[in-house]
Design an enzyme around this catalytic site. Structure first.
Site, mmCIF file in Angstrom:
data_model
loop_
_atom_site.group_PDB
_atom_site.id
_atom_site.type_symbol
_atom_site.label_atom_id
_atom_site.label_comp_id
_atom_site.label_asym_id
_atom_site.label_seq_id
_atom_site.Cartn_x
_atom_site.Cartn_y
_atom_site.Cartn_z
ATOM 1 C CG HIS A 82 -1.806 1.208 1.278
ATOM 2 N ND1 HIS A 82 -3.014 1.225 0.623
ATOM 3 C CD2 HIS A 82 -1.665 2.426 1.852
ATOM 4 C CE1 HIS A 82 -3.584 2.407 0.800
ATOM 5 N NE2 HIS A 82 -2.788 3.156 1.548
ATOM 6 C CG ASP A 161 -12.056 3.597 6.002
ATOM 7 O OD1 ASP A 161 -11.533 4.421 6.777
ATOM 8 O OD2 ASP A 161 -11.831 3.585 4.779
ATOM 9 N NE ARG A 168 -10.427 10.663 9.144
ATOM 10 C CZ ARG A 168 -9.552 9.898 8.467
ATOM 11 N NH1 ARG A 168 -9.877 8.679 8.088
ATOM 12 N NH2 ARG A 168 -8.365 10.361 8.189
ATOM 13 C CB SER A 183 -8.593 5.213 7.591
ATOM 14 O OG SER A 183 -8.965 5.181 6.242
ATOM 15 C CE LYS A 187 -9.120 2.260 3.707
ATOM 16 N NZ LYS A 187 -9.256 3.584 3.067
HETATM 17 N N1 URA Z 1 -6.113 7.039 2.909
HETATM 18 C C1 URA Z 1 -7.004 6.290 3.586
HETATM 19 O O1 URA Z 1 -7.367 5.196 3.135
HETATM 20 N N2 URA Z 1 -7.504 6.757 4.741
HETATM 21 C C2 URA Z 1 -7.133 7.936 5.262
HETATM 22 O O2 URA Z 1 -7.617 8.300 6.300
HETATM 23 C C3 URA Z 1 -6.210 8.705 4.547
HETATM 24 C C4 URA Z 1 -5.714 8.242 3.385
#
Ligand code: URA
Ligand code: CA
Length: 441
Positions: A82, A161, A168, A183, A187
């Site tokens: 990621h 999320d 947010r 967050s 994932k």
């Molecule tokens: N990318 C994400 O998946 N979540 C965040 O909070 C910020 C960047």
């Protein structure tokens, strides 16, 4: 448990228990807790932070809010990758086939994303015919035949999320390290891989402008991954200038293919080899970094990673001829160049501005309902540290509409400057965070 008491507790900087965090997340996703209370929670976290333990429980509570991917039918150690996001960051399109060609199954769930260009899924969709929404069954089947599959994230993965991120976004609480770390890692945990390599960017074009913040984010994410039973490492890399030369969707696919063909070197190739090497180590396919790096260079030079990408394109219904002939990718109608206005050493100062220019041309999404144009974007012909003569091309602009062209050109011109003295190329890699700690390169 009264929600307001938890908000007061967090506001006062007191650590919440795992049950209290679960109460907030589950209540939010069930509809029992309203937006305004979660908004207050996010703002309290923004100011008071979270302890390492809270961050772990937060990520796990998010991950548990929906489906999780079960990859147990795929033999071997699955390693996910990621990037926290940057400009001209096409590493997934290089690293995924590279590592898969080394025998590590790569099960990639990718996003569309907001920003200056689309996400990996948008980029891949510029390949004619290629399907990016695989059923779990065909995803697993393809992993067992090709060893590489990329699919868009299902709506049922980590719904909490999705809901929280939207909240947010409108409450000024996106840029909080514990909220970002939770967050992202929720994932990764839900996507099912046993090990995770993170590329945490720092610089003008990244979420984390300063290296210290990137290190804190990286350390928080590694801690979450390890606590959730996933071996996790994070590489901290530079995002003060675009990583590759191309910014755009089809243009980035073209550049990834050029790297896989060995026709382009530079920072994109280097970072791909570094991240890929870390993935190989976590997958137990190499003893150490040097062995992994040599193995991947050999695979790249033999064209095996390019072959792997081609197999994936075929498996997902895309036209594999784009690999031989990138002219088959969709193209913008018009091109324009910005030429050097003096002799000197080039400095690209502002990666974020470069991203903004691509966005103005239509390469990215401002809101999730925007439609992106896969063909538009920029192609740099020079990097920081290159010596240019007056009149040499700095960047090519690919566009379809005149509306924002002038603004885009101005933004790019302001993002670069010249020095009369020689300038070194930018440092690409800062260090690696493992559970044992930080090691500077
Ligand atoms: N990318 C994400 O998946 N979540 C965040 O909070 C910020 C960047
Ligand atoms: Ca990008």
């Amino acid at each position: 448990m009264r929600t307001v008491d938890l908000l007061i507790k967090k506001r006062n900087g007191v650590e919440l228990t795992p049950e209290e965090i679960k109460h907030l997340i589950n209540g939010y996703i069930n509809g029992d807790i309203p937006d305004y209370q979660l908004a207050a929670f996010c703002m309290a976290v923004y100011f008071k932070g979270m302890t390492a333990q809270e961050t772990v429980h937060f990520a796990v509570a998010l991950a548990d809010s929906g489906d999780t991917m079960d990859l147990s039918a795929v033999p071997g150690i699955k390693v996910d990758k990621h990037s926290t996001g940057g400009v001209a960051d096409t590493t997934t399109l290089v690293v995924a086939p590279l590592v898969a060609a080394a025998g590590v199954p790569v099960a990639k769930m990718a996003g569309r994303g907001l920003g200056h260009t689309g996400g990996t899924i948008d980029k891949l969709e510029s390949i004619p015919g290629l399907k990016t929404s695989l059923t779990p069954k065909s995803f697993i089947r393809q992993l067992n035949t090709v060893g590489l599959a990329v699919t868009s994230q299902s709506g049922r993965l980590v719904p909490a999320d999705k809901k929280l991120y939207a909240l947010r976004d409108v409450t000024g609480t996106v840029d909080s390290i514990p909220l970002i770390a939770g967050s992202i890692m929720s994932k990764k945990i839900a996507a099912g891989a046993e090990a995770i390599v993170l590329d945490v960017k720092t610089g003008s074009g990244a979420f984390m402008k300063r290296k210290e913040e990137a290190l804190e984010l990286a350390t928080t994410m590694v801690k979450i991954g390890e606590s959730a039973g996933r071996e996790t490492i994070a590489v901290i890399s530079d995002m003060n200038e675009p990583l590759g030369n191309a910014v755009g969707n089809a243009l980035e696919v073209e550049e990834a293919i050029m790297v896989l063909k060995g026709k382009t070197g530079g920072r994109l190739r280097e970072l791909s080899l570094v991240l890929g090497s870390q993935m190989l180590i976590l997958a137990r396919k190499a003893e150490d970094f040097n062995e992994a790096y040599q193995k991947l260079e050999e695979i790249l030079d033999k064209g095996l990673a390019l072959e792997k990408l081609t197999e994936m394109i075929v498996a997902q219904g895309g036209n594999p001829k784009v690999v031989e002939n990138t002219d088959l990718l969709p193209k913008a109608k018009y091109q324009k160049v910005i030429k050097s206005w003096q002799d000197g050493w080039l400095i690209i100062n502002d990666a974020q501005a470069v991203g903004r220019a691509a966005m103005l041309l239509g390469a990215g999404r401002r809101t999730k309902d925007d439609v992106i144009d896969p063909t538009v974007g920029l192609k740099f012909h020079a990097k920081t540290g290159d010596y240019l003569k007056e009149g040499q091309v700095i960047v090519e602009i690919y566009y379809n509409r005149e509306d924002n062209l002038k603004d885009a050109l101005d933004v790019i011109k302001n993002a670069v400057s010249f020095s009369e003295h020689s300038v070194p190329p930018r440092k690409l890699l800062y260090g690696v965070v493992r559970k044992e700690g930080y090691e500077e390169y």
